[in-house]
Enzyme design. Sequence first.
Site, PDB file in Angstrom:
ATOM      1  N   ASP A  91       0.733  -1.342  -0.137  1.00 46.81           N
ATOM      2  CA  ASP A  91      -0.008   0.152   0.180  1.00 46.81           C
ATOM      3  C   ASP A  91       0.336   1.045  -0.403  1.00 46.81           C
ATOM      4  O   ASP A  91       2.164   1.719   0.219  1.00 46.81           O
ATOM      5  CB  ASP A  91      -1.049   0.067   1.279  1.00 46.81           C
ATOM      6  CG  ASP A  91      -0.273   0.212   2.372  1.00 46.81           C
ATOM      7  OD1 ASP A  91       0.704   0.758   2.600  1.00 46.81           O
ATOM      8  OD2 ASP A  91      -1.090   0.381   3.869  1.00 46.81           O
ATOM      9  N   SER A  92      -0.135   2.639  -0.382  1.00 45.31           N
ATOM     10  CA  SER A  92       1.372   3.927  -0.356  1.00 45.31           C
ATOM     11  C   SER A  92       1.142   4.134   0.764  1.00 45.31           C
ATOM     12  O   SER A  92       2.130   5.145   0.823  1.00 45.31           O
ATOM     13  CB  SER A  92       0.119   4.806  -1.190  1.00 45.31           C
ATOM     14  OG  SER A  92      -1.429   4.883  -0.449  1.00 45.31           O
ATOM     15  N   GLY A  93       0.974   3.571   2.265  1.00 37.54           N
ATOM     16  CA  GLY A  93       1.130   4.575   3.282  1.00 37.54           C
ATOM     17  C   GLY A  93       0.227   5.657   3.822  1.00 37.54           C
ATOM     18  O   GLY A  93      -0.244   6.390   4.425  1.00 37.54           O
ATOM     19  N   GLY A  94      -0.919   6.025   2.718  1.00 33.61           N
ATOM     20  CA  GLY A  94      -1.591   6.777   2.500  1.00 33.61           C
ATOM     21  C   GLY A  94      -3.480   6.334   3.165  1.00 33.61           C
ATOM     22  O   GLY A  94      -3.075   7.256   4.357  1.00 33.61           O
ATOM     23  N   PHE A  95      -3.295   5.842   3.990  1.00 36.29           N
ATOM     24  CA  PHE A  95      -4.700   4.852   4.814  1.00 36.29           C
ATOM     25  C   PHE A  95      -3.789   5.099   6.420  1.00 36.29           C
ATOM     26  O   PHE A  95      -4.724   5.635   6.743  1.00 36.29           O
ATOM     27  CB  PHE A  95      -4.872   3.388   4.339  1.00 36.29           C
ATOM     28  CG  PHE A  95      -5.900   3.084   5.980  1.00 36.29           C
ATOM     29  CD1 PHE A  95      -6.918   3.132   5.192  1.00 36.29           C
ATOM     30  CD2 PHE A  95      -5.284   2.027   6.127  1.00 36.29           C
ATOM     31  CE1 PHE A  95      -8.313   2.420   5.987  1.00 36.29           C
ATOM     32  CE2 PHE A  95      -6.377   2.148   8.000  1.00 36.29           C
ATOM     33  CZ  PHE A  95      -7.573   1.751   7.208  1.00 36.29           C
ATOM     34  N   GLY A 215     -11.445   4.297   1.093  1.00 38.53           N
ATOM     35  CA  GLY A 215     -12.487   4.451   1.742  1.00 38.53           C
ATOM     36  C   GLY A 215     -14.057   3.839   2.389  1.00 38.53           C
ATOM     37  O   GLY A 215     -15.166   5.006   2.446  1.00 38.53           O
ATOM     38  N   ASP A 265      -7.827  -7.628   1.274  1.00 37.21           N
ATOM     39  CA  ASP A 265      -6.664  -8.213   2.816  1.00 37.21           C
ATOM     40  C   ASP A 265      -7.499  -6.752   3.742  1.00 37.21           C
ATOM     41  O   ASP A 265      -7.977  -6.521   3.959  1.00 37.21           O
ATOM     42  CB  ASP A 265      -6.207  -6.678   2.575  1.00 37.21           C
ATOM     43  CG  ASP A 265      -6.016  -5.250   2.248  1.00 37.21           C
ATOM     44  OD1 ASP A 265      -6.724  -4.792   2.103  1.00 37.21           O
ATOM     45  OD2 ASP A 265      -5.480  -5.052   3.774  1.00 37.21           O
ATOM     46  N   CYS A 303     -10.259 -29.081   9.689  1.00 39.87           N
ATOM     47  CA  CYS A 303      -9.319 -28.143   8.532  1.00 39.87           C
ATOM     48  C   CYS A 303      -7.738 -29.306   8.945  1.00 39.87           C
ATOM     49  O   CYS A 303      -6.704 -29.485   9.845  1.00 39.87           O
ATOM     50  CB  CYS A 303      -9.999 -26.894   9.651  1.00 39.87           C
ATOM     51  SG  CYS A 303      -8.088 -26.266   9.328  1.00 39.87           S
ATOM     52  N   CYS A 305      -5.263 -28.036   9.072  1.00 36.27           N
ATOM     53  CA  CYS A 305      -4.260 -26.195   9.267  1.00 36.27           C
ATOM     54  C   CYS A 305      -2.844 -26.515  10.596  1.00 36.27           C
ATOM     55  O   CYS A 305      -3.548 -28.268  11.012  1.00 36.27           O
ATOM     56  CB  CYS A 305      -4.712 -25.483   9.903  1.00 36.27           C
ATOM     57  SG  CYS A 305      -5.438 -25.407  11.203  1.00 36.27           S
ATOM     58  N   CYS A 308      -4.858 -27.574  13.715  1.00 39.92           N
ATOM     59  CA  CYS A 308      -6.514 -28.553  14.054  1.00 39.92           C
ATOM     60  C   CYS A 308      -5.842 -30.096  13.260  1.00 39.92           C
ATOM     61  O   CYS A 308      -6.645 -30.753  14.018  1.00 39.92           O
ATOM     62  CB  CYS A 308      -7.649 -28.554  12.733  1.00 39.92           C
ATOM     63  SG  CYS A 308      -7.743 -26.863  13.221  1.00 39.92           S
ATOM     64  N   HIS A 334      -4.118 -20.931  11.810  1.00 41.99           N
ATOM     65  CA  HIS A 334      -6.494 -21.799  12.117  1.00 41.99           C
ATOM     66  C   HIS A 334      -6.514 -21.078  10.945  1.00 41.99           C
ATOM     67  O   HIS A 334      -7.250 -20.692  10.098  1.00 41.99           O
ATOM     68  CB  HIS A 334      -5.994 -22.225  12.918  1.00 41.99           C
ATOM     69  CG  HIS A 334      -8.029 -22.183  12.873  1.00 41.99           C
ATOM     70  ND1 HIS A 334      -8.603 -23.425  12.426  1.00 41.99           N
ATOM     71  CD2 HIS A 334      -8.729 -21.755  13.101  1.00 41.99           C
ATOM     72  CE1 HIS A 334      -9.250 -23.338  11.910  1.00 41.99           C
ATOM     73  NE2 HIS A 334     -10.530 -22.447  12.459  1.00 41.99           N
TER      74      HIS A 334
HETATM   75 ZN    ZN Z   1      -7.267 -25.011  11.581  1.00 39.93          ZN
END
Ligand code: ZN
Length: 370
Positions: A91-95, A215, A265, A303, A305, A308, A334
């Site tokens: 990102d540009s840093g503006g946020f 925005g 994101d 799951c 991951c 899990c 997870h």
């Molecule tokens: Zn998981």
Amino acid sequence: MSETFSVIARDGAARAGVLRTAHGEVPTPAFMPVGTKGTVKSVDPDELRALGAGIVLGNAYHLHFRPGEELIAELGGLHAFMGWDGPILTDSGGFQVFSLRDTLLEVDDDGVTFRSVYDGAPERFTPELAARVQERLGSDVAMCLDICLPAGADRSELEEAVRRTTLWAQQQRDLPRAPGQLRFAITQGGLDGELRRRSSEELVALGFDGYAIGGLSVGEHREPMFDATTEAAAFLPEEKPRYFMGIGDPEGVLEVISRGVDMFDCVLPTRTARTGSALTREGRLNLRNARFARDERPLEEGCPCPACTRFSRAYVRHLVNQQEILGLRLLSLHNLRFLLDLVAAARRAIERGEFLSWKEEALEGAKGAM
Ligand SMILES: [Zn+2]
């Protein structure tokens, strides 16, 4: 060279596509885990890859101040520095500048002056600096500097933000880029349809590789935000990727996909982990709750991951309560997996032409996970 972005399937307004970057292809819709300071908190790049992340986000504001883009460039750029060889969007840093409102000093047609959150020193971001920082970082997608206002900003403020965002995008558009770097502009206008149209038309006329919807998700109610997303997406060209900035709850993600958004994101999966909570199909589990003390089940049945496949809710609860680092890591792994899998499943549903019915079903359980 093939197109930067292709849509391969459509279902209503929802799309499945491919974004081609200098560090590989990204299947869309794509959730981008946020690596604010050059790391997705507590997760290493091999783990990110194994979780199914196709692209990660880095933050120009933070990397500019610590450790600085020149140092990162000297060490081979952000990919080498953080050990991630896949696509990176910065990102540009503006946020950050505009969301840390008590650090804002002055905005003019050439940039914004503010106090750094690191040491309080006055600093200035301009379109030139945003381009330069991201060029030095060597990200695959660079964002334009924009003005993002909080919910409730009045129309004259929004109008001025739209005007300056276009002006800055124009200044940034042709500045030097990293090799193969794409550049996205960010539309503004809040919930105001007429201003959103103006912002979109002005930026599309300038011509960028992709467009973000900025925005929104800044504190307004959900329904008007989703309505504004429908409108905002429709103002953008069919053949370019659309990026909704800052959404990551299961319902929000599916709602913006259904409105034609390709990328998004959010820090939600890792932030939720830090509060001791797990995202699941049945809703959000707060592992601090005593009812998990003897619960031998995994966070989510089935799951794949690392949390899990090996550990019980009872064990994760114990780790969280004792503030053990492993607890935070397991929940982060997870939660990221949950969201990345949800988005991958959405993509498959779009390809099958069953997105809407699939989404209703998915949301039945996920309602509680918001
Ligand atoms: Zn998981």
